[in-house]
Write a protein that holds these residues in place. Structure first.
Motif, PDB file in Angstrom:
ATOM      1  N   MET A  99      43.650  38.030  36.590  1.00  0.00           N
ATOM      2  CA  MET A  99      42.935  38.323  37.831  1.00  0.00           C
ATOM      3  C   MET A  99      41.713  37.414  37.878  1.00  0.00           C
ATOM      4  O   MET A  99      40.915  37.391  36.944  1.00  0.00           O
ATOM      5  CB  MET A  99      42.488  39.788  37.879  1.00  0.00           C
TER       6      MET A  99
ATOM      7  N   LEU B 293      52.544  31.419  34.431  1.00  0.00           N
ATOM      8  CA  LEU B 293      51.202  31.897  34.778  1.00  0.00           C
ATOM      9  C   LEU B 293      50.222  30.735  34.813  1.00  0.00           C
ATOM     10  O   LEU B 293      49.418  30.607  35.736  1.00  0.00           O
ATOM     11  CB  LEU B 293      50.735  32.958  33.782  1.00  0.00           C
TER      12      LEU B 293
ATOM     13  N   VAL C  71      45.331  38.013  42.107  1.00  0.00           N
ATOM     14  CA  VAL C  71      46.072  38.528  40.967  1.00  0.00           C
ATOM     15  C   VAL C  71      47.357  37.723  40.789  1.00  0.00           C
ATOM     16  O   VAL C  71      48.076  37.454  41.754  1.00  0.00           O
ATOM     17  CB  VAL C  71      46.405  40.029  41.154  1.00  0.00           C
ATOM     18  N   PHE C  72      47.630  37.345  39.548  1.00  0.00           N
ATOM     19  CA  PHE C  72      48.834  36.608  39.183  1.00  0.00           C
ATOM     20  C   PHE C  72      49.616  37.448  38.190  1.00  0.00           C
ATOM     21  O   PHE C  72      49.040  38.057  37.298  1.00  0.00           O
ATOM     22  CB  PHE C  72      48.474  35.276  38.521  1.00  0.00           C
ATOM     23  N   ASP C  73      50.948  37.465  38.309  1.00  0.00           N
ATOM     24  CA  ASP C  73      51.807  38.217  37.405  1.00  0.00           C
ATOM     25  C   ASP C  73      53.084  37.418  37.189  1.00  0.00           C
ATOM     26  O   ASP C  73      53.831  37.176  38.145  1.00  0.00           O
ATOM     27  CB  ASP C  73      52.113  39.592  37.992  1.00  0.00           C
ATOM     28  N   GLU C  74      53.301  36.981  35.969  1.00  0.00           N
ATOM     29  CA  GLU C  74      54.462  36.139  35.664  1.00  0.00           C
ATOM     30  C   GLU C  74      55.164  36.621  34.397  1.00  0.00           C
ATOM     31  O   GLU C  74      54.564  37.287  33.559  1.00  0.00           O
ATOM     32  CB  GLU C  74      54.022  34.677  35.460  1.00  0.00           C
TER      33      GLU C  74
ATOM     34  N   SER D  63      49.615  38.420  32.935  1.00  0.00           N
ATOM     35  CA  SER D  63      48.900  38.568  34.204  1.00  0.00           C
ATOM     36  C   SER D  63      47.449  38.122  34.062  1.00  0.00           C
ATOM     37  O   SER D  63      46.885  38.121  32.971  1.00  0.00           O
ATOM     38  CB  SER D  63      48.962  40.012  34.702  1.00  0.00           C
TER      39      SER D  63
ATOM     40  N   CYS E  51      54.982  40.489  30.122  1.00  0.00           N
ATOM     41  CA  CYS E  51      54.344  40.364  31.431  1.00  0.00           C
ATOM     42  C   CYS E  51      52.972  39.734  31.212  1.00  0.00           C
ATOM     43  O   CYS E  51      52.103  40.329  30.575  1.00  0.00           O
ATOM     44  CB  CYS E  51      54.217  41.732  32.089  1.00  0.00           C
TER      45      CYS E  51
ATOM     46  N   TYR F 115      42.440  38.332  31.727  1.00  0.00           N
ATOM     47  CA  TYR F 115      43.784  37.979  31.283  1.00  0.00           C
ATOM     48  C   TYR F 115      44.373  39.141  30.494  1.00  0.00           C
ATOM     49  O   TYR F 115      43.665  39.808  29.736  1.00  0.00           O
ATOM     50  CB  TYR F 115      43.712  36.719  30.411  1.00  0.00           C
TER      51      TYR F 115
END
Length: 66
Positions: free
Chosen positions: A61, A23, A14-17, A59, A57, A43
């Motif tokens: 996955m 991102l 999981v990415f959250d920028e 994000s 935000c 996304y």
């Protein structure tokens, strides 16, 4: 829990920028050394308002196997 033909080998990252370019950079860095199979990428963008400021935000996955 997700059960597929991949069984116990399925993993997620999981990415959250706060910025879409951050991102993009984080995902590209992860994929640069990636050794596996990408199953899916999800996304999402969330927007919030605090006072007069908009907060974004970004994000993603990544569902993959090793």
């Amino acid at each position: 829990m997700i059960y597929t033909i991949f069984g116990d080998y399925m993993k997620v990252k999981v990415f959250d920028e706060a910025h879409e370019k951050d991102l993009e950079s984080a995902i590209n860095a992860f994929l640069a050394d990636f050794d596996g199979e990408i199953i899916d990428i999800k996304y999402q963008v969330a927007i919030s308002v605090f006072s007069e400021e908009q907060i974004y935000c970004f994000s993603a996955m990544i569902i993959y196997t090793k």
